[in-house]
Design a protein around this motif. Sequence first.
Motif, PDB file in Angstrom:
ATOM      1  N   VAL A 104       0.838  -1.206   0.000  1.00 30.94           N
ATOM      2  CA  VAL A 104       0.000   0.000   0.000  1.00 30.94           C
ATOM      3  C   VAL A 104       0.870   1.252   0.000  1.00 30.94           C
ATOM      4  CG1 VAL A 104      -1.952  -1.142   1.125  1.00 30.94           C
ATOM      5  CG2 VAL A 104      -0.204  -0.045   2.536  1.00 30.94           C
ATOM      6  N   CYS A 105       0.250   2.367  -0.313  1.00 30.38           N
ATOM      7  CA  CYS A 105       0.976   3.640  -0.433  1.00 30.38           C
ATOM      8  C   CYS A 105       1.000   4.378   0.907  1.00 30.38           C
ATOM      9  CB  CYS A 105       0.315   4.499  -1.501  1.00 30.38           C
ATOM     10  SG  CYS A 105       1.171   6.067  -1.768  1.00 30.38           S
ATOM     11  N   ALA A 106       2.200   4.654   1.391  1.00 32.15           N
ATOM     12  CA  ALA A 106       2.390   5.322   2.687  1.00 32.15           C
ATOM     13  C   ALA A 106       1.723   6.695   2.710  1.00 32.15           C
ATOM     14  CB  ALA A 106       3.882   5.459   2.977  1.00 32.15           C
ATOM     15  N   LYS A 107       1.224   7.062   3.886  1.00 38.43           N
ATOM     16  CA  LYS A 107       0.673   8.381   4.198  1.00 38.43           C
ATOM     17  C   LYS A 107      -0.653   8.702   3.520  1.00 38.43           C
ATOM     18  CE  LYS A 107       5.303  10.228   5.041  1.00 38.43           C
ATOM     19  NZ  LYS A 107       6.343  11.134   4.566  1.00 38.43           N
ATOM     20  N   SER A 108      -1.140   7.796   2.681  1.00 39.57           N
ATOM     21  CA  SER A 108      -2.391   8.042   1.974  1.00 39.57           C
ATOM     22  C   SER A 108      -3.583   7.869   2.910  1.00 39.57           C
ATOM     23  CB  SER A 108      -2.503   7.067   0.796  1.00 39.57           C
ATOM     24  OG  SER A 108      -3.849   6.878   0.428  1.00 39.57           O
ATOM     25  N   PRO A 109      -4.582   8.779   2.844  1.00 38.70           N
ATOM     26  CA  PRO A 109      -5.758   8.649   3.717  1.00 38.70           C
ATOM     27  C   PRO A 109      -6.610   7.421   3.378  1.00 38.70           C
ATOM     28  CG  PRO A 109      -6.022  10.480   2.189  1.00 38.70           C
ATOM     29  CD  PRO A 109      -4.618  10.013   2.040  1.00 38.70           C
ATOM     30  N   SER A 110      -6.425   6.850   2.194  1.00 39.49           N
ATOM     31  CA  SER A 110      -7.131   5.610   1.882  1.00 39.49           C
ATOM     32  C   SER A 110      -6.223   4.394   2.090  1.00 39.49           C
ATOM     33  CB  SER A 110      -7.676   5.631   0.448  1.00 39.49           C
ATOM     34  OG  SER A 110      -6.637   5.823  -0.484  1.00 39.49           O
ATOM     35  N   CYS A 111      -4.947   4.494   1.723  1.00 40.66           N
ATOM     36  CA  CYS A 111      -4.072   3.314   1.684  1.00 40.66           C
ATOM     37  C   CYS A 111      -2.969   3.268   2.746  1.00 40.66           C
ATOM     38  CB  CYS A 111      -3.426   3.189   0.307  1.00 40.66           C
ATOM     39  SG  CYS A 111      -4.612   2.844  -1.006  1.00 40.66           S
ATOM     40  N   GLY A 112      -2.685   4.357   3.439  1.00 43.69           N
ATOM     41  CA  GLY A 112      -1.578   4.344   4.409  1.00 43.69           C
ATOM     42  C   GLY A 112      -1.779   3.296   5.490  1.00 43.69           C
ATOM     43  N   MET A 113      -0.687   2.662   5.918  1.00 46.96           N
ATOM     44  CA  MET A 113      -0.784   1.579   6.895  1.00 46.96           C
ATOM     45  C   MET A 113      -0.583   2.084   8.326  1.00 46.96           C
ATOM     46  SD  MET A 113       1.550  -1.814   6.732  1.00 46.96           S
ATOM     47  CE  MET A 113       2.311  -2.239   8.275  1.00 46.96           C
ATOM     48  N   GLU A 114       0.139   3.174   8.462  1.00 48.03           N
ATOM     49  CA  GLU A 114       0.383   3.745   9.787  1.00 48.03           C
ATOM     50  C   GLU A 114       0.788   5.213   9.630  1.00 48.03           C
ATOM     51  OE1 GLU A 114       3.646   1.378  11.384  1.00 48.03           O
ATOM     52  OE2 GLU A 114       5.098   2.705  10.438  1.00 48.03           O
ATOM     53  N   ARG A 115       0.710   5.956  10.737  1.00 41.77           N
ATOM     54  CA  ARG A 115       1.166   7.346  10.763  1.00 41.77           C
ATOM     55  C   ARG A 115       0.543   8.229   9.676  1.00 41.77           C
ATOM     56  NH1 ARG A 115       5.125   8.853  13.696  1.00 41.77           N
ATOM     57  NH2 ARG A 115       6.055  10.232  12.158  1.00 41.77           N
TER      58      ARG A 115
END
Length: 317
Positions: A104-115
């Motif tokens: 998944v793509c980091a920091k994304s509001p749909s795909c981010g996993m953390e933070r």
Amino acid sequence: MGNKIPIGISACLMGEKVRFDGGHRRFAFAVDDLAPFVHFEPICPEMAIGLTAPRPALRLVKDPTGRIGMHSGKSPDEQDLTDAMTAFSVRQSQRLTHLSGYIVCAKSPSCGMERVRVYDRGGSQKDGVGLFTQALMRQLPWLPVEENGRLNDPQLRENFVARVFTLFEFNQLMGQPLTRGGLMAFHSRYKLLLLAHSQPLYRQLGPFVAAMDRWDSLELFAMEYRNRLMALLANSATRPNHTNVLMHAQGYFRRHLTNQQRQELALLIDRYRQGLQPLLAPITLLKHYMAEYPDDWLAQQRYFEPYPEALRLRYGH
């Protein structure tokens, strides 16, 4: 291991221009290194719920009750997309049980996993999870999920790939008529790899497998085994654990080796333990002795090649 491994991925990481600004975040490790071994299934949840690219940036917003929702644009004209994204995410996750991993793509509001940044009246905090990824991990708790940023860490990258290849082999087993013998053989092949990831959980898993015949349904047993297997492997293998496994494997050759060869192997393992040699060094020597003095049980251990050597993931260990 047969066919290509199915892995889900955020479409922007494949180089598709689906981001809010009309751009992409092509992830070279996936597109270049993993691609020969896997079949990617790209999804952009934001495009899937009818948004366009470019589009107003989405945000996670916490309301006064503590509920976190997804909004498009900024007040006062922002659009609440929470229900649409949640419904799509649950529906889509239920279609993905065949996957062996997800990037998944980091920091994304749909795909981010953390933070992921979450906004409220007091400002913002980086403590959120993207709505799609949250649903994915809740619906498929055994699935290896990682984000592109974290996969730049060599240890996390190696762990993710080991889990993906393990789950793929297990899913193939699940796709055939299940037998106790098949499940026992699978567990036996993975014993040394599991030992490298967590000794306490490995010791718990053994008795669980031994009690397989107490289950009324072999399929229900297999599903619970999959959950425990993947939870165990989510613990990164450590240097002390690897050292323990190497010493265990070394014991199989004691009677075949000369004193000098035994000392050389023991020294190499100890130099790895101290961080003076990469893991590949003692494994290469052990593989040499495995070819010279074959042992059926050792030969089938996935530990010695949990994924293709071409991925070069053990060089940094």
